[in-house]
Write an enzyme that holds these catalytic residues in place. Structure first.
Site, PDB file in Angstrom:
ATOM      1  N   ASP A 154      -1.843  32.565 -21.973  1.00  0.00           N
ATOM      2  CA  ASP A 154      -2.311  33.447 -20.897  1.00  0.00           C
ATOM      3  C   ASP A 154      -1.128  33.978 -20.101  1.00  0.00           C
ATOM      4  OD1 ASP A 154      -4.655  30.842 -19.942  1.00  0.00           O
ATOM      5  OD2 ASP A 154      -4.399  31.962 -21.797  1.00  0.00           O
TER       6      ASP A 154
ATOM      7  N   GLY B 249      -8.670  34.405 -15.704  1.00  0.00           N
ATOM      8  CA  GLY B 249      -8.748  34.804 -14.301  1.00  0.00           C
ATOM      9  C   GLY B 249      -7.882  33.910 -13.436  1.00  0.00           C
ATOM     10  N   SER B 250      -7.819  32.640 -13.839  1.00  0.00           N
ATOM     11  CA  SER B 250      -7.058  31.686 -13.034  1.00  0.00           C
ATOM     12  C   SER B 250      -5.579  32.056 -13.022  1.00  0.00           C
ATOM     13  CB  SER B 250      -7.242  30.275 -13.592  1.00  0.00           C
ATOM     14  OG  SER B 250      -6.973  30.261 -14.977  1.00  0.00           O
TER      15      SER B 250
ATOM     16  N   ALA C  48      -4.148  34.838 -13.853  1.00  0.00           N
ATOM     17  CA  ALA C  48      -3.861  36.185 -13.338  1.00  0.00           C
ATOM     18  C   ALA C  48      -3.575  36.098 -11.840  1.00  0.00           C
ATOM     19  CB  ALA C  48      -5.045  37.102 -13.607  1.00  0.00           C
TER      20      ALA C  48
HETATM   21  N1  LIG Z   1     -12.641  34.910 -10.281  1.00  0.00           N
HETATM   22  C1  LIG Z   1     -12.050  33.872  -9.673  1.00  0.00           C
HETATM   23  N2  LIG Z   1     -11.948  33.842  -8.332  1.00  0.00           N
HETATM   24  C2  LIG Z   1     -11.347  32.804  -7.716  1.00  0.00           C
HETATM   25  N3  LIG Z   1     -10.833  31.744  -8.339  1.00  0.00           N
HETATM   26  C3  LIG Z   1     -10.909  31.744  -9.672  1.00  0.00           C
HETATM   27  C4  LIG Z   1     -11.517  32.789 -10.420  1.00  0.00           C
HETATM   28  N4  LIG Z   1     -11.439  32.477 -11.740  1.00  0.00           N
HETATM   29  C5  LIG Z   1     -10.812  31.290 -11.813  1.00  0.00           C
HETATM   30  N5  LIG Z   1     -10.498  30.859 -10.579  1.00  0.00           N
HETATM   31  C6  LIG Z   1      -9.770  29.627 -10.209  1.00  0.00           C
HETATM   32  O1  LIG Z   1      -9.137  29.118 -11.386  1.00  0.00           O
HETATM   33  C7  LIG Z   1      -9.672  27.825 -11.690  1.00  0.00           C
HETATM   34  C8  LIG Z   1      -9.779  27.660 -13.174  1.00  0.00           C
HETATM   35  O2  LIG Z   1     -10.596  28.679 -13.656  1.00  0.00           O
HETATM   36  P1  LIG Z   1     -10.718  28.869 -15.242  1.00  0.00           P
HETATM   37  O3  LIG Z   1     -11.958  28.183 -15.686  1.00  0.00           O
HETATM   38  O4  LIG Z   1      -9.438  28.512 -15.916  1.00  0.00           O
HETATM   39  O5  LIG Z   1     -10.916  30.427 -15.266  1.00  0.00           O
HETATM   40  P2  LIG Z   1     -10.429  31.344 -16.461  1.00  0.00           P
HETATM   41  O6  LIG Z   1     -11.163  30.877 -17.646  1.00  0.00           O
HETATM   42  O7  LIG Z   1     -10.809  32.707 -15.981  1.00  0.00           O
HETATM   43  O8  LIG Z   1      -8.945  31.124 -16.518  1.00  0.00           O
HETATM   44  C9  LIG Z   1     -11.019  27.784 -10.969  1.00  0.00           C
HETATM   45  O9  LIG Z   1     -11.384  26.438 -10.710  1.00  0.00           O
HETATM   46  C10 LIG Z   1     -10.709  28.539  -9.700  1.00  0.00           C
HETATM   47  O10 LIG Z   1      -9.966  27.697  -8.829  1.00  0.00           O
HETATM   48  O1  LIG Z   2      -9.218  27.714 -24.978  1.00  0.00           O
HETATM   49  C1  LIG Z   2      -8.591  28.776 -24.979  1.00  0.00           C
HETATM   50  O2  LIG Z   2      -8.631  29.635 -25.895  1.00  0.00           O
HETATM   51  C2  LIG Z   2      -7.678  29.060 -23.778  1.00  0.00           C
HETATM   52  O3  LIG Z   2      -8.241  28.345 -22.638  1.00  0.00           O
HETATM   53  C3  LIG Z   2      -7.503  28.478 -21.419  1.00  0.00           C
HETATM   54  O4  LIG Z   2      -7.534  29.823 -20.947  1.00  0.00           O
HETATM   55  P1  LIG Z   2      -8.845  30.362 -20.153  1.00  0.00           P
HETATM   56  O5  LIG Z   2      -8.421  31.574 -19.461  1.00  0.00           O
HETATM   57  O6  LIG Z   2      -9.246  29.290 -19.196  1.00  0.00           O
HETATM   58  O7  LIG Z   2      -9.842  30.641 -21.180  1.00  0.00           O
HETATM   59  C4  LIG Z   2      -6.057  28.070 -21.616  1.00  0.00           C
HETATM   60  O8  LIG Z   2      -5.328  28.406 -20.433  1.00  0.00           O
HETATM   61  C5  LIG Z   2      -5.412  28.801 -22.800  1.00  0.00           C
HETATM   62  O9  LIG Z   2      -4.081  28.308 -22.996  1.00  0.00           O
HETATM   63  C6  LIG Z   2      -6.249  28.568 -24.048  1.00  0.00           C
HETATM   64  O10 LIG Z   2      -5.670  29.269 -25.137  1.00  0.00           O
HETATM   65 MG   LIG Z   3      -8.049  29.502 -17.007  1.00  0.00          MG
END
Ligand SMILES: Nc1ncnc2c1ncn2[C@@H]1O[C@H](COP(=O)(O)OP(=O)(O)O)[C@@H](O)[C@H]1O
Ligand SMILES: O=C(O)[C@H]1O[C@H](OP(=O)(O)O)[C@H](O)[C@@H](O)[C@@H]1O
Ligand SMILES: [Mg+2]
Length: 371
Positions: free
Chosen positions: A193, A146-147, A149
């Site tokens: 990602d 999500g981050s 994206a």
């Molecule tokens: N749904 C969301 N809405 C707003 N910010 C988000 C969201 N998901 C992730 N983020 C932002 O990205 C940062 C990292 O999130 P992360 O744990 O990497 O999410 P993901 O696992 O979906 O990539 C969060 O601290 C926040 O700042």
């Molecule tokens: O741990 C993983 O598989 C992935 O974790 C992060 O992605 P996320 O969207 O936060 O799950 C990281 O950005 C990726 O590179 C890793 O593969």
């Molecule tokens: Mg992330």
């Protein structure tokens, strides 16, 4: 964030030409992603197979404003909450979703976009009057990217608004720019990602160290999404901030810990063998590799880092013989039923009984084929 001292980038010319064409609102939609095999070795010169998840997306909109208004960011009512009914409400929100929403990703995207253009001496038209806003259907911090994206969609909007053509940023280099946005914020992130969010579809990625050092990016091979078997996405409402999950392993890997180094290579090998299993349609082999991928992650990270609820999700899927692994850093899993429809029925039943959400994975087409 440590920074290397380098020669100051060329300053932007004082007089920037106005935007040649009438500035119009721009919207970019970027899908979530599923790491099918090999993750998290993408952050360790490994290999992954990832798919663009059409089920969920983030959308960023850049709305031009009258000259002189400057740049502003619209907080998201849910993800950037600044209003709470009580201290308890605030506590619960921060406990579950952390302090940050997506505005910081939009700001970091603007900063990195500007730096990227400065470093390349790319003069930008005088068009610094817009509002950036976003929405996302991607379950929060669920390991579905999500981050990035949000970051990727913001960069797409900025490139379009300032007239930076796609070919000005070579396709294999664009994921690096997206990654730099999250690195700017200290978010643990690897390249898989961003690669899949730039390419779309289904992509085999080889982050071989020498290639990365020589070219600054990996080798990315799009595969036909039709190769995929039916896959299931299972997720719970338990955000896991990627930063917590990766921290220990990255340090141990960097210090040359032999166990982590060996296991991360075995994780990468799951993707290498998985590509052959996909091409030959060997779902039993693919299922074995998915399970092995998760088991290796569990051995490296430990149960405490993976979290009880995530482990229960995997165990629930495996209780009916389905293969299961994290889609990313935790919060959602991808499952495969090699025995077919009856097994899928059982999988759905046990997930619903445990209160998990389950839906069939839809792979979005390659970006080049999207309108
Ligand atoms: N749904 C969301 N809405 C707003 N910010 C988000 C969201 N998901 C992730 N983020 C932002 O990205 C940062 C990292 O999130 P992360 O744990 O990497 O999410 P993901 O696992 O979906 O990539 C969060 O601290 C926040 O700042
Ligand atoms: O741990 C993983 O598989 C992935 O974790 C992060 O992605 P996320 O969207 O936060 O799950 C990281 O950005 C990726 O590179 C890793 O593969
Ligand atoms: Mg992330």
């Amino acid at each position: 964030m440590g920074t290397r001292q380098t020669a100051p980038p060329p300053a932007m010319p004082a007089e920037r030409p106005p935007l040649a064409r009438k500035a119009v609102p721009v919207t970019s939609r970027v899908h979530a992603r599923v790491g099918l095999l090999g993750n998290p070795s993408d952050g360790f010169f490994g290999k992954t197979i990832s798919l663009s998840l059409e089920n969920f997306y983030a959308e960023v909109t850049l709305t031009p404003q009258p000259r002189g208004r400057g740049i502003s960011f619209k907080p998201h009512a849910v993800h950037d909450r600044c209003q709470f009914s009580s201290l308890e409400d605030l506590f619960d929100r921060v406990e579950s979703a952390g302090y940050y929403g997506g505005v910081r990703l939009l700001m970091a995207a603007c900063k990195r976009f500007y730096q990227h253009c400065q470093k390349r001496g790319r003069t930008l038209p005088a068009a610094d009057d817009f509002v950036l806003s976003y929405d996302t259907t991607i379950p929060r911090q669920a390991g579905l990217s999500g981050s990035s994206a949000i970051a990727c969609a913001a960069l797409n909007c900025l490139c379009s608004h300032y007239g930076v053509a796609a070919e000005e940023i070579a396709l294999p280099e664009r994921p690096n720019l997206v990654l730099s946005v999250e690195q700017e914020l200290g978010i643990t992130a690897g390249l898989q990602d961003r690669v899949i969010q730039v390419y779309g579809g289904l992509v085999y990625m080889d982050f071989d160290r020498s290639t990365m050092k020589r070219d600054g990016h990996g080798l990315y091979t799009p595969l036909p999404p039709a190769l995929l078997p039916r896959l299931w996405l299972i997720y719970a409402d338990n955000p896991s901030d990627s930063g917590r999950v990766h921290s220990d392993v990255k340090r141990r890997w960097a210090e040359g810990d032999p166990e982590v180094r060996e296991k991360m290579e075995l994780v990468a090998a799951c993707a290498e063998e998985g590509k052959e299993a996909l091409i030959s349609g060997d779902w039993v082999r693919l299922a074995q590799l998915m399970d092995r991928n998760f088991d290796l992650r569990r051995e490296m990270f430990g149960d405490a880092a993976l979290g009880e609820l995530n482990l229960r999700m995997v165990a629930t899927a495996r209780s009916v013989g389905a293969a299961a692994k994290f889609t990313g850093s935790g919060g959602a899993i991808v499952a495969l039923c090699p025995l077919g429809e009856q097994q899928e029925e059982l999988l759905r039943d046990v997930c619903v009984a445990e209160g998990f959400s389950i839906e069939e994975i839809k792979c979005a087409p390659p970006t080049s084929e999207q309108g």
